[in-house]
Enzyme design. Structure first.
Site, PDB file in Angstrom:
ATOM      1  N   SER A  96       2.278   2.809   6.349  1.00  0.00           N
ATOM      2  CA  SER A  96       2.989   1.540   6.483  1.00  0.00           C
ATOM      3  C   SER A  96       4.446   1.723   6.049  1.00  0.00           C
ATOM      4  O   SER A  96       4.885   2.846   5.820  1.00  0.00           O
ATOM      5  CB  SER A  96       2.301   0.473   5.636  1.00  0.00           C
ATOM      6  OG  SER A  96       2.790  -0.804   5.946  1.00  0.00           O
ATOM      7  N   ASN A  97       5.182   0.645   5.957  1.00  0.00           N
ATOM      8  CA  ASN A  97       6.560   0.665   5.476  1.00  0.00           C
ATOM      9  C   ASN A  97       6.680  -0.192   4.230  1.00  0.00           C
ATOM     10  O   ASN A  97       5.901  -1.132   4.063  1.00  0.00           O
ATOM     11  CB  ASN A  97       7.494   0.055   6.533  1.00  0.00           C
ATOM     12  CG  ASN A  97       7.862   1.029   7.611  1.00  0.00           C
ATOM     13  OD1 ASN A  97       8.177   2.180   7.345  1.00  0.00           O
ATOM     14  ND2 ASN A  97       7.821   0.572   8.845  1.00  0.00           N
TER      15      ASN A  97
END
Ligand code: C5P
Length: 226
Positions: free
Chosen positions: A26-27
């Protein structure tokens, strides 16, 4: 004619790209700016559709929320809703890559090093830029170096009308320092402020572009009519 009420389609939060049922890529993104934009648009009486990755935030009242997990799900939701949108704001931190293979069973840990093959995800703002029509398109550029130069490149590559340039110090914070760059390369550096206030400024700018027909003129120019 100056219109006052629009349908605003917003992407927010980070997407998750699962490798197996418990692990994902993810970020770092809290989703605060996207949710602040949704709240700002709702306060002004606009119709708001918020396509959101998993976040720890409460959706603003009166906003229609479509919850998604991966970039591909986010793109699908945007494709379904885009026809209704006058303004599109891509505030999501979309994961650039996803694991090539999703394992149905949890991968067993061993002492051996692990390599994960990754595949490029679809670009949602770029998709919206390719079907732009009369919509105003707003995107973000989060860069650690040469922020303005890279933001300008993204603005034109993705066919946006406005890009919000910012640095990694804004991640997760309630305040931010941003610079707005419009298609005609006008640059507005805004003083540091709360995401609530900045969301209002970004929205005002998008609405003024919509009412000044920036997007419509672009469409005419592309058709060789202006
Ligand atoms: O990741 P990047 O810096 O290219 O992001 C610029 C803009 O494009 C942001 O508004 C982001 O939400 C959007 N984007 C997207 N889909 C991707 C990557 C980025 O919509 N796969």
């Amino acid at each position: 004619m100056v219109r006052t009420f629009f349908t605003v389609l917003i992407t927010a939060g980070a997407t998750r790209e699962y490798l197996d049922p418990v692990r994902f890529f993810s970020n770092a993104s809290s989703g605060k700016m996207g949710y602040a934009l949704a709240a700002a648009a709702r306060r002004k009486g606009h119709r708001v559709i918020l396509v959101s990755g998993p976040v720890n935030l409460k959706a603003p009242a009166g906003v229609r929320v479509i919850n998604v997990t991966s970039a591909r799900e986010m793109l699908q939701a945007v494709k379904t809703e885009q026809r209704k949108a006058d303004i599109f704001i891509g505030a999501a931190a979309v994961s650039d890559w996803r694991p090539e293979v999703f394992r149905r069973g949890k991968i067993k840990k061993t002492n051996a090093p692990v390599t994960v093959a990754m595949r490029l995800n679809p670009d949602i703002v770029r998709y919206m830029g390719s079907i732009k029509g009369g919509r105003v398109l707003v995107g973000f550029a989060l860069e650690s170096h040469r922020i303005l130069e890279r933001a300008k490149a993204k603005l034109s590559q993705k066919n946006m009308d406005l890009i919000v340039a910012n640095g990694p110090e804004n991640i997760g914070s309630d305040k931010a320092r941003i610079t707005l760059i419009s298609r005609d390369l006008r640059i507005k550096r805004l003083p540091p402020a709360s995401k609530t206030l900045l969301a209002q400024r970004i929205l005002d700018e998008a609405i003024s572009l919509r009412n000044n027909g920036a997007a419509d003129k672009t469409l005419l120019r592309r058709r060789g009519l202006a």
